[in-house]
Design a protein around this motif. Structure first.
Motif, short mmCIF file in Angstrom:
data_model
loop_
_atom_site.label_atom_id
_atom_site.label_comp_id
_atom_site.label_asym_id
_atom_site.label_seq_id
_atom_site.Cartn_x
_atom_site.Cartn_y
_atom_site.Cartn_z
N LEU A 91 54.84 75.72 70.27
CA LEU A 91 55.60 76.87 69.79
C LEU A 91 56.06 76.66 68.34
N ALA A 94 53.29 77.32 65.88
CA ALA A 94 52.66 78.65 65.90
C ALA A 94 52.77 79.37 64.56
N ARG A 189 51.33 80.53 70.54
CA ARG A 189 52.58 80.79 71.27
C ARG A 189 52.33 80.91 72.76
N GLY A 192 51.92 77.50 74.18
CA GLY A 192 53.19 76.81 74.28
C GLY A 192 54.04 77.31 75.43
N VAL A 193 54.12 78.65 75.57
CA VAL A 193 54.89 79.23 76.66
C VAL A 193 54.29 78.84 78.01
#
Length: 209
Positions: A91, A94, A189, A192-193
Motif C-alpha cells: 500500500l 502504490a 493497492r 496490498g488490501v
C-alpha cells in the motif's frame, strides 16, 4: 500407489488449484506490477511454500498443530503479522507504481519476491489443515508410506508450480497492455488490501475441532 488412484489425485488437485485463491491473487499482483522475471520467482516461491506445508503435514507437523492450541496460535499469529506487514508495504508503494517506474526496476529483487511468496504460502495454517484433510484420501494404508508421500508431494508441487506460472504469464501479458499509471497504482493497492485481508482472516482463524 495404483495408477488410477494417482490419476484421481491429479484431477482433484488440478481442480482445486485452478480456483483462484489468495495465493493466486499474490501471483497476479506481483506479475502485473513487477513483470515476468518477478512473476516467475513468485510462482517458484508458491511451489516451495506448498512443498514446505505439504511435507510438514505428512511428516506430522500438521497433526501437532491441529492437536496443540499453542502451536496453532503461534503459527497463526506469525502468518497474520507477516501478511499484514507485506500488505502495508504494498500500500505504501502504490503512490509510485506506474509503468515508467516498473520498466526501470522492480521494488523487490526476484529473490525477495520468492521468499515472500514462499512464506505467504507456507505460513498459512489453512494449508497444513487442508493437506491433513485432503491427502489421506489417496493413501493406501497397506503400502509403504514414504514412496506414496514422495509421489504425492512431487505431483502436487509440480501442479501448483505450473498453475501459478500459467497465471503469472497471463498477468504479464496483460501488464504489457496497461499504459495508465492509475491502473498500476490501483492494482498495487488491491494487492496490498488483499494481503492485509488475508492477514486478518488468518488472525481470526479458529483451531479445527
Amino acid at each position: 500407489m495404483p495408477f488410477d488412484l494417482w490419476l484421481t489425485f491429479v484431477a482433484a488437485s488440478t481442480a482445486l488449484l485452478l480456483i483462484p485463491g489468495p495465493t493466486i491473487l499474490l501471483v497476479l499482483s506481483y506479475a502485473l506490477t513487477q513483470g515476468r522475471q518477478v512473476a516467475l520467482a513468485t510462482a517458484a516461491g508458491v511451489a516451495f511454500g506448498d512443498f514446505i506445508a505439504m511435507s510438514a503435514s505428512l511428516l506430522g507437523l500438521g497433526a501437532i498443530v491441529l492437536a496443540s492450541a499453542t502451536a496453532f496460535t503461534v503459527l497463526k499469529w506469525v502468518g497474520a503479522v507477516y501478511l499484514l506487514w507485506l500488505g502495508f508495504k504494498m500500500l505504501r508503494s502504490a503512490g509510485s507504481s506506474d509503468l515508467g517506474d516498473l520498466t526501470k526496476g522492480a521494488n523487490l529483487p526476484a529473490r525477495g519476491v520468492f521468499g515472500h511468496a514462499a512464506a505467504v504460502t507456507a505460513l498459512n495454517p489453512k494449508s497444513i489443515g487442508f493437506f491433513i484433510a485432503f491427502v489421506p484420501q489417496f493413501i493406501t494404508p497397506t503400502a509403504p508410506m514414504l514412496p506414496q508421500f514422495a509421489l504425492l508431494i512431487t505431483t502436487f508441487v509440480g501442479l501448483a508450480a505450473l498453475n501459478a506460472l500459467a497465471y503469472a504469464l497471463l498477468a504479464d501479458k496483460m501488464r504489457a497492455r496497461i499504459d495508465r499509471p492509475g491502473v498500476m497504482r490501483n492494482l498495487t493497492r488491491l494487492g496490498g488490501v488483499t494481503l492485509m485481508g488475508m492477514g486478518v482472516l488468518t488472525a481470526t482463524l479458529k483451531k479445527a475441532t
